[in-house]
Design an enzyme around this catalytic site. Structure first.
Site, PDB file in Angstrom:
ATOM      1  N   HIS A  52      84.788  67.025   5.997  1.00 10.07           N
ATOM      2  CA  HIS A  52      83.664  67.874   6.314  1.00 10.07           C
ATOM      3  C   HIS A  52      82.570  67.911   5.397  1.00 10.07           C
ATOM      4  O   HIS A  52      81.335  67.703   5.671  1.00 10.07           O
ATOM      5  CB  HIS A  52      84.261  69.384   6.366  1.00 10.07           C
ATOM      6  CG  HIS A  52      85.268  69.632   7.436  1.00 10.07           C
ATOM      7  ND1 HIS A  52      86.323  70.175   6.884  1.00 10.07           N
ATOM      8  CD2 HIS A  52      85.260  69.839   8.895  1.00 10.07           C
ATOM      9  CE1 HIS A  52      87.219  70.343   8.148  1.00 10.07           C
ATOM     10  NE2 HIS A  52      86.422  70.010   9.070  1.00 10.07           N
ATOM     11  N   GLN A  76      88.684  75.487  23.258  1.00 10.20           N
ATOM     12  CA  GLN A  76      88.997  74.161  23.159  1.00 10.20           C
ATOM     13  C   GLN A  76      90.666  74.204  22.690  1.00 10.20           C
ATOM     14  O   GLN A  76      91.099  73.110  22.564  1.00 10.20           O
ATOM     15  CB  GLN A  76      88.150  73.538  22.030  1.00 10.20           C
ATOM     16  CG  GLN A  76      88.298  74.010  20.582  1.00 10.20           C
ATOM     17  CD  GLN A  76      87.486  73.209  19.737  1.00 10.20           C
ATOM     18  OE1 GLN A  76      86.275  73.236  19.918  1.00 10.20           O
ATOM     19  NE2 GLN A  76      87.904  72.178  18.984  1.00 10.20           N
ATOM     20  N   GLY A 163      82.726  63.594  13.098  1.00 10.53           N
ATOM     21  CA  GLY A 163      83.528  62.568  12.338  1.00 10.53           C
ATOM     22  C   GLY A 163      84.099  61.424  13.421  1.00 10.53           C
ATOM     23  O   GLY A 163      84.519  62.031  14.561  1.00 10.53           O
ATOM     24  N   ASP A 166      87.798  62.392  14.995  1.00 12.00           N
ATOM     25  CA  ASP A 166      87.833  62.770  16.299  1.00 12.00           C
ATOM     26  C   ASP A 166      87.236  61.683  17.430  1.00 12.00           C
ATOM     27  O   ASP A 166      86.294  61.986  17.839  1.00 12.00           O
ATOM     28  CB  ASP A 166      87.349  64.010  16.712  1.00 12.00           C
ATOM     29  CG  ASP A 166      88.315  65.136  15.672  1.00 12.00           C
ATOM     30  OD1 ASP A 166      89.449  65.613  15.958  1.00 12.00           O
ATOM     31  OD2 ASP A 166      87.854  65.286  14.459  1.00 12.00           O
ATOM     32  N   GLN A 169      86.461  62.484  21.011  1.00 14.85           N
ATOM     33  CA  GLN A 169      85.322  63.524  21.034  1.00 14.85           C
ATOM     34  C   GLN A 169      84.002  63.261  20.694  1.00 14.85           C
ATOM     35  O   GLN A 169      83.103  63.418  21.449  1.00 14.85           O
ATOM     36  CB  GLN A 169      85.739  64.538  19.923  1.00 14.85           C
ATOM     37  CG  GLN A 169      84.742  65.552  19.586  1.00 14.85           C
ATOM     38  CD  GLN A 169      85.279  66.759  18.605  1.00 14.85           C
ATOM     39  OE1 GLN A 169      85.844  67.671  18.807  1.00 14.85           O
ATOM     40  NE2 GLN A 169      84.665  66.611  17.183  1.00 14.85           N
TER      41      GLN A 169
HETATM   42  P1  AMP Z   1      86.901  70.308  12.925  1.00 19.25           P
HETATM   43  O1  AMP Z   1      86.728  71.484  11.884  1.00 19.25           O
HETATM   44  O2  AMP Z   1      88.412  69.817  12.564  1.00 19.25           O
HETATM   45  O3  AMP Z   1      86.518  70.547  14.222  1.00 19.25           O
HETATM   46  O4  AMP Z   1      85.951  69.058  12.502  1.00 19.25           O
HETATM   47  C1  AMP Z   1      84.371  69.250  12.356  1.00 19.25           C
HETATM   48  C2  AMP Z   1      83.865  68.043  12.277  1.00 19.25           C
HETATM   49  O5  AMP Z   1      84.564  67.095  11.085  1.00 19.25           O
HETATM   50  C3  AMP Z   1      84.305  66.953  13.411  1.00 19.25           C
HETATM   51  O6  AMP Z   1      83.543  66.216  13.618  1.00 19.25           O
HETATM   52  C4  AMP Z   1      85.416  65.895  12.839  1.00 19.25           C
HETATM   53  O7  AMP Z   1      85.539  64.666  13.495  1.00 19.25           O
HETATM   54  C5  AMP Z   1      85.133  65.962  11.539  1.00 19.25           C
HETATM   55  N1  AMP Z   1      86.204  65.522  10.449  1.00 19.25           N
HETATM   56  C6  AMP Z   1      87.588  66.139  10.642  1.00 19.25           C
HETATM   57  N2  AMP Z   1      88.243  65.458   9.943  1.00 19.25           N
HETATM   58  C7  AMP Z   1      87.646  64.591   8.952  1.00 19.25           C
HETATM   59  C8  AMP Z   1      87.984  63.453   7.948  1.00 19.25           C
HETATM   60  N3  AMP Z   1      88.936  63.416   7.499  1.00 19.25           N
HETATM   61  N4  AMP Z   1      86.956  62.753   7.678  1.00 19.25           N
HETATM   62  C9  AMP Z   1      85.591  62.582   8.180  1.00 19.25           C
HETATM   63  N5  AMP Z   1      85.414  63.785   9.078  1.00 19.25           N
HETATM   64  C10 AMP Z   1      86.405  64.527   9.674  1.00 19.25           C
END
Ligand code: AMP
Length: 297
Positions: A52, A76, A163, A166, A169
């Site tokens: 993040h 979701q 990221g 996903d 997504q």
């Molecule tokens: P989340 O809090 O899991 O909904 O993720 C928030 C954002 O962080 C989303 O755009 C994810 O794709 C991105 N993200 C989650 N894990 C990673 C990672 N390991 N590397 C880069 N981005 C990530």
């Protein structure tokens, strides 16, 4: 009771301003824009890790002002999924965000995002119906797209960073923004990984020590399959053998598939490795992990 915007201060550390309402967010962003700043948003569900934080750094490099949203979006999650036990760690998240210097955190309550009588959702096609995550989480992307559409309309940012972790997504959001003419640059960021290849995820905390050790096999087997595809070996066999190795590590696989990286349609036999993405979801005990890699990466 509505919480007003407030400023958390700690000696020696510049805490980001925390905004809890849409009107406070809009007001702050209006001020930034009046001063000539461009604005990026990084939507998250909190429980922040280095992946993040990398998104926040990318946002900072793109725009003068950065807002990170933290909202565990109930719509979701499916009825049997982990909404209630999803990790929540606001204080640590604020400290992590402070360390990279984002300007504000948007942390609304559930009633702010879904007030009584809320009745609208975004209906999706294209990559949202690719038969990957959507097959196992049928209402997931509708919830994601609705909350992302709201965040983009609330913040009206120049850029929004997501990221590649996903991957479906990201494709769904790009499609929605294109189809609904939402004026924002969607920026995709590479996946951050542990040294053994496991993609960083807020859900990794669910893994016990033994599961954590075996979890790395998911990415390692995917890398092995991708290498074989790149080298021109039989693709079906490469994927099948990788699946067997992932199962051997203790996973139950939801899917492991070669797809067109742009459309997410099933890979065609003659398609160049550079056009392909290998995507997976697999369960280790009660923990569901997803990953994806470029085949020619
Ligand atoms: P989340 O809090 O899991 O909904 O993720 C928030 C954002 O962080 C989303 O755009 C994810 O794709 C991105 N993200 C989650 N894990 C990673 C990672 N390991 N590397 C880069 N981005 C990530």
């Amino acid at each position: 009771m509505r919480r007003a915007a407030f400023q958390l201060k700690k000696p020696g550390m510049s805490q980001p301003e925390v905004l809890a309402t849409v009107s406070a967010l809009r007001q702050r962003i209006r001020q930034w824009r009046a001063a000539g700043g461009t604005v990026a948003i990084v939507p998250t569900m909190g429980a922040l890790h280095a992946g993040h934080i990398a998104l926040v750094k990318l946002a900072r490099a793109r725009c003068e002002r950065v807002v990170v949203s933290i909202f565990v979006n109930p719509t979701q999650f499916g009825p049997t999924e982990d909404f209630a036990r999803y990790p929540r760690s606001l204080e640590a998240d604020l400290a992590a965000i402070a360390s990279v210097g984002a300007d504000a955190v948007f942390h609304p309550g559930e009633a702010e995002m879904y007030p009584p009588g809320f009745a609208t959702t975004v209906t999706l096609g294209g990559p949202a119906a690719a038969g990957l995550e959507d097959k196992f989480r049928p209402t997931h992307f509708q919830g994601v797209a609705t909350i992302v559409a709201k965040l983009l309309l609330q913040a009206s940012p120049d850029a929004a960073v997501f990221g590649e972790k996903d991957f479906q997504q990201l494709a769904v959001i790009r499609q929605m923004v294109r189809d609904l003419d939402i004026p924002v640059d969607i920026v995709g960021a590479p996946t951050l990984r542990e040294a053994d290849g496991l993609a960083l995820s807020s859900r990794n905390v669910y893994l016990d020590e033994r599961q954590r050790k075996f979890a790395a096999h998911l990415n390692q087997s995917m890398q092995w399959a991708a290498r074989r595809v790149r080298d021109g070996e039989d693709r079906l066999e490469a994927v099948r053998e990788a699946a067997a190795s992932i199962c051997g590590a203790g996973f139950v696989i939801d899917y492991l598939e070669l797809r067109d990286a742009r459309t997410l349609a099933p890979a065609l036999p003659g398609q160049a490795p550079g056009e392909l993405r290998l995507l997976a979801a697999a369960r280790m005990g009660r923990t569901r992990l997803i990953d994806n890699i470029a085949v020619d990466g």
